[in-house]
Design a protein around this motif. Structure first.
Motif, PDB file in Angstrom:
ATOM      1  N   LEU A 115       0.467  -1.126   0.153  1.00 10.32           N
ATOM      2  CA  LEU A 115       0.312  -0.190   0.224  1.00 10.32           C
ATOM      3  C   LEU A 115       1.224   1.549  -0.198  1.00 10.32           C
ATOM      4  CD1 LEU A 115      -2.639   0.214  -0.019  1.00 10.32           C
ATOM      5  CD2 LEU A 115      -2.919   0.474   2.566  1.00 10.32           C
ATOM      6  N   ARG A 116       1.698   1.017   0.780  1.00  8.81           N
ATOM      7  CA  ARG A 116       3.496   1.982   1.259  1.00  8.81           C
ATOM      8  C   ARG A 116       3.592   2.846  -0.551  1.00  8.81           C
ATOM      9  NH1 ARG A 116       6.560   0.623   5.193  1.00  8.81           N
ATOM     10  NH2 ARG A 116       4.885   0.653   6.336  1.00  8.81           N
ATOM     11  N   THR A 117       3.986   1.795  -1.667  1.00 11.94           N
ATOM     12  CA  THR A 117       4.272   1.566  -3.224  1.00 11.94           C
ATOM     13  C   THR A 117       3.209   2.661  -3.887  1.00 11.94           C
ATOM     14  OG1 THR A 117       3.976  -0.211  -3.358  1.00 11.94           O
ATOM     15  CG2 THR A 117       6.052   0.639  -2.552  1.00 11.94           C
ATOM     16  N   VAL A 118       2.162   2.041  -3.086  1.00 11.80           N
ATOM     17  CA  VAL A 118       1.768   3.425  -4.119  1.00 11.80           C
ATOM     18  C   VAL A 118       1.376   4.515  -3.678  1.00 11.80           C
ATOM     19  CG1 VAL A 118      -1.042   3.659  -4.712  1.00 11.80           C
ATOM     20  CG2 VAL A 118      -0.040   0.946  -4.840  1.00 11.80           C
ATOM     21  N   ILE A 119       0.685   4.586  -1.954  1.00 13.44           N
ATOM     22  CA  ILE A 119       0.312   6.094  -1.563  1.00 13.44           C
ATOM     23  C   ILE A 119       1.880   7.063  -1.325  1.00 13.44           C
ATOM     24  CG2 ILE A 119      -0.411   7.189   0.858  1.00 13.44           C
ATOM     25  CD1 ILE A 119      -1.654   5.076   1.721  1.00 13.44           C
ATOM     26  N   LYS A 120       2.540   6.747  -1.503  1.00 13.94           N
ATOM     27  CA  LYS A 120       3.856   7.683  -1.361  1.00 13.94           C
ATOM     28  C   LYS A 120       4.087   7.914  -2.858  1.00 13.94           C
ATOM     29  CE  LYS A 120       7.716   8.077   1.174  1.00 13.94           C
ATOM     30  NZ  LYS A 120       9.068   7.829   2.164  1.00 13.94           N
ATOM     31  N   PRO A 121       4.087   7.742  -3.591  1.00 12.27           N
ATOM     32  CA  PRO A 121       4.079   8.153  -5.074  1.00 12.27           C
ATOM     33  C   PRO A 121       3.268   9.082  -5.374  1.00 12.27           C
ATOM     34  CG  PRO A 121       5.044   5.846  -5.225  1.00 12.27           C
ATOM     35  CD  PRO A 121       4.287   6.088  -3.530  1.00 12.27           C
TER      36      PRO A 121
END
Lengths: 646, 279
Positions: A115-121
């Motif tokens: 999920l983090r690799t989606v939200i951060k970018p």
């Protein structure tokens, strides 16, 4: 001995020493350049603003209610502008602070790696969207929505400005808060969980209090971002220099300090009192942003010291104080929300809400920790959902409406009929010219200054001065660069509105970004590696050139790409210094003006009726270019982080 | 009498070439490095106090003492690496082949070429194995590929690493194991052909097998080089060194041959430390 006597093959010590010293002084000149530039810009603004303070009178200037420089008699009171600036900023913070902090907590504590690799970018993309694109979106979508849903004659209001600025300040708040939360030692968290605290208890009672000062700095930086912004506010707030009546009427038009500079600089008679008054506004703006940025830097430095564990900072961040701050923030925040509700819906709903809050806070203590956790987590989930939804709406709107315009002719054609037909080729080329030139100027100076700062000098007065200079340059609103470039380079030096002027102004603007990211890259290289090289008898410059710089290259490139993205999207600094709206020719020399995508989009959407479709196309092209640069930077950074472990 | 560990090691190894060590024949009249009344401050902290010491040529000298006694600092005085630390003040002198290395106008770069150093934690450059070794010769002006190849191979062989890395000379040095990285750093030091090698707790980050390899290497190195090694580990000092200096609270309490220090220390402090009564 088997090895040849290799010492004979190098330059003699005397010559080498001179070389080393020459190289060292070169970097010193680069570093000092940043400080001198800041001093010069400040001095120039003060010098030109001073007559206004004298002739108008400080009190009349700061506290006069009427800003009407072209009336007769002209009137130069900027109180309404200051109030407008502050109101828009407060509105933006009411939206951005809870969303931003909740998102930061979600990203660093709740989200899984995927999920983090989606939200951060996604959040970074939000930061990458040029402000003129935000302004355009605000103008065609947001103001319409406000006009219809609140049934007001025009949607160009304080509310529109606050919503846009809130979105724009979000990425700053999220990323700085996230860094602060990530910096909380894992042991704290484990310690709390190990005694049976729930996840939310750990977050709210251990992690957030420890990260509080970092989060405060995040909010302050967000405020700085909101106050310094020009184009987006300029396009959606209506720009009437009035204090809202009553003061909490979010549906009133307002005008900010930056917008005033953006609107009036191009049309003011040079040397008139009005001209001086604009400089005086820039000075006021600069002082406000200075205070904001310096306090953020101060807090962040405190944290750095606290982490290295010196005593007096620990006292400064005592538990009592953090509880006080937390309480203060909570109540202040609640007050602001209540005020806004009162404005938007009247006193009765406000009282109902107040009652609900009190009831909730009483109930809060009675519900079990698990339920509290569920509620808190859902709130954070909702916050992240809102952030992602906002991004999706903006992107979808621009892509769906812009895509049909994109064609071979649009990309490679020349504009005709005031941008209602033809293409945007000169604007694309102009943007590329502007960005490349700015990078060519800023990159060598920036890297030189960085090398001096992190390799050649011990921490002391000199580095502090230079760093402060860089920080100030970084905090300077982009419109101030525009004003300075216009008054000094275009008029005084006589470069005219030209590519060259644009290069210099943009270079000044991106210089701090390059210095900061490069410095981080150099600092991440362990000292042991430098010592290893020096212990082999390599000279300082050899060590830097062959060991330190190669290892820092990915970091420096990341910084450069970010700067390119930023420069490509900026409008305010080139507004009066480098661009024309429309030309059928590419520039022949660096003394000619160029077209640029952001400025083209600005004029197309604000001044040319019936060009909306082409404006969407232009916005899409600009967005794609800037996003590509940001994407490349993000990709490079992740690869770099994976590949090197010291 | 129980034979001390280090004597057993030396006699068994057969590496020792000179005459058997005789405490009464301790000749330090021609030292390679000599410290005279050396004092060092880091801002206000007085780290080294009146240290005077002679380092014998082609011997392994161990510096021992409890944490924070200044042994690493003393070591870093010998190649002036303390110069890199802010607010350092030094009085007294250190001579290398009779010349004061702190004299004005002395070339630090040349000094560090002649006095190599191996650090506590392996610190390979983020480059390939080959480039790590070739780096030193290159900065000293060698660019001929064949000569570099030769130096790289010889250095790696001397550091007993060649067999392990000959197939991956172009791989990143950061991918080697800790022990290999440390031997790489030793090879890197050998590649610039120093006269003295300083070692700052070179085995503290390594496992016992890697430590044994480094210790064997040190035995070999002293045929060509003078080695000064800082160590926390007294068995290690006993195993590898000819001479030992014991430091305590910034002072050099005593120094002499390892046999003498470990068997007949003159000072009670030394005896207490060596027998493990404090540390």
């Amino acid at each position: 001995m088997a090895l040849p006597d290799i010492m004979n093959r190098r330059a003699t010590p005397a010559i080498r020493k001179i070389q080393e010293q020459a190289i060292g002084s070169l970097w010193f000149i680069c570093a000092i350049f940043a400080v001198l530039t800041v001093c010069f810009i400040l001095g120039y603004l003060f010098y030109n603003g001073y007559p206004a303070f004298v002739q108008i009178g400080l009190q009349d200037f700061l506290f006069g209610m009427v800003w009407n420089p072209t009336g007769s008699p002209p009137s130069y009171g900027i109180l309404s502008l200051i109030v407008g600036t502050i109101l828009v900023m407060i509105g933006a913070m009411v939206l951005a602070v809870p969303l931003g902090i909740a998102s930061a907590i979600f990203i660093s504590e709740l989200a899984g790696p995927r999920l983090r690799t989606v939200i951060k970018p996604a959040v970074e993309l939000l930061a990458g969207i040029p402000s003129v694109v935000y302004g355009f979106f605000g103008l065609v979508v947001l103001t319409n929505w406000i006009r219809v849903s609140f049934d007001v004659p025009t949607g160009e209001t304080w509310l529109a400005g606050s919503i846009l600025l809130g979105i724009m300040a979000l990425p700053t708040i999220v990323s700085v808060s996230e860094d602060a939360i990530n910096a909380v030692p894992r042991e704290y968290k484990e310690g709390s969980l190990a005694i049976g605290a729930t996840g939310w208890q750990t977050i709210s009672k251990v992690i957030i209090p420890s990260a509080l000062s970092g989060i405060t700095a995040a909010v302050i930086l967000g405020i700085g971002r909101a106050i310094g912004e020009t184009m987006a506010v300029l396009m959606v707030t209506g720009n009437a220099a009035v204090v809202p009546e009553p003061i909490w009427n979010v549906l009133s038009p307002v005008r900010t300090l930056t917008a005033t500079l953006g609107i009036e600089t191009g049309e003011v008679p040079i040397g008139s009192l009005h001209y001086n008054a604009l400089f005086a506004i820039a000075v006021v703006l600069l002082i406000i942003t200075l205070i904001i940025n310096l306090s953020a830097t101060f807090i962040l430095n405190r944290i750095r010291h606290a982490q290295t564990g010196s005593d007096d900072t620990k006292r400064w961040f005592s538990q009592d104080k953090s509880v006080q701050i937390r309480r203060f923030l909570l109540y202040g925040f609640l007050g602001m929300v209540l005020l806004l509700v009162a404005v938007a819906a009247g006193i009765l709903p406000c009282l109902v809400l107040l009652g609900a809050v009190i009831a909730l806070s009483i109930l809060w203590k009675r519900v079990s920790a698990k339920i509290t956790q569920k509620i808190a987590y859902s709130c954070m989930f909702a916050a992240v959902g809102i952030v992602l939804a906002v991004l999706a709406i903006i992107l979808l709107d621009i892509i769906v409406k812009g895509l049909p315009v994109i064609s071979w002719e649009f990309i490679f054609g020349y504009p005709s009929n005031l941008g209602r037909a033809g293409g945007i080729f000169p604007a694309i080329v102009g943007t590329i010219y502007l960005v490349m030139g700015a990078i060519m100027i800023a990159l060598p100076i920036g890297i030189g200054a960085t090398i001096y700062l992190s390799e050649y000098t011990r921490e002391g007065l000199v580095t502090k001065t230079i760093r402060t200079g860089v920080d100030l340059l970084n905090g300077t609103p982009s419109i101030v660069f525009g004003l300075f470039g216009f008054a000094f380079l275009v008029i005084f030096v006589g470069l005219g509105v030209s590519l060259l002027t644009g290069w210099i102004v943009l270079a000044l603007m991106i210089l701090p970004t390059i210095i900061r990211t490069s410095e981080e890259a150099l600092k991440s290289i362990p000292n042991a590696v430098r010592e290893g090289s020096l212990a082999l008898g390599a000279s300082k410059w050899q060590t830097i050139r062959k060991v330190v710089l190669p290892a820092a290259v990915p970091g420096i490139i990341t910084g450069t790409i970010l700067s390119i993205g930023r420069a490509a999207g900026e409008t305010a600094p080139i507004l009066f210094t480098a661009v024309v709206f429309s030309t059928r020719f590419l520039p022949n020399s660096i003394f000619e003006p160029v077209m640029a995508l952001p400025y083209y989009l600005y004029i197309l959407s604000t001044s040319i009726p019936g060009a909306k479709q082409y404006a969407y196309g232009t916005a899409l092209v600009l967005l794609v270019i800037v996003t590509l640069f940001y994407g490349a930077a993000v990709l490079l950074r992740t690869r770099f982080q994976k590949s090197i472990r010291w | 009498m129980v034979i001390p560990l280090h004597l057993a090691f030396i006699e068994g190894s057969g590496i020792k070439t000179g005459k058997p060590e005789n405490p009464s024949a301790y000749d330090d009249s021609n030292p390679v490095i000599e410290a005279r009344n050396l004092n060092l401050w880091f801002s206000d902290a007085h780290i080294l106090k009146e240290v005077s010491m002679r380092i014998r040529r082609n011997k392994v000298t161990a510096l021992i003492g409890p944490s924070g006694c200044g042994k690493s600092t003393l070591l870093r005085c010998f190649n002036r690496l303390n110069d890199l630390i802010d607010y350092t003040k030094i009085t007294g002198e250190v001579t290398f082949d009779g010349e004061n290395i702190y004299a004005a106008g002395n070339d630090v770069v040349l000094l560090r070429k002649r006095i190599g150093m191996v650090f506590q934690k392996p610190n390979p450059f983020p480059k390939s194995v080959y480039e790590n070794i070739a780096y030193g010769p290159r900065v000293h002006g060698i660019s001929d590929k064949k000569e570099l190849d030769r130096i790289v191979e010889k250095s790696l062989r001397d550091a007993a690493l060649w067999e392990e890395v000959r197939d991956r000379l172009n791989n990143s040095a950061l991918g080697l194991s800790g022990g290999q990285q440390q031997r790489l750093c030793i090879a890197r030091t050998l590649a610039v052909d120093p006269e003295v090698i300083l070692m700052d707790e070179p085995c503290s980050a390594l496992d016992p097998i890697a430590t044994a390899k480094i210790e064997n290497l040190i035995e070999k190195l002293k045929q060509q080089y003078t080695v000064i090694i800082v160590t926390h580990n007294m068995q290690q000092a006993a195993r590898v060194s000819d001479d030992t200096g014991f430091m305590y609270l910034g002072k050099l309490v005593e120094c002499g041959t390892t046999t003498q220090i470990f068997e007949h220390p003159e000072e009670d402090l030394t005896e207490n430390y060596i027998t493990g009564r404090f540390g």
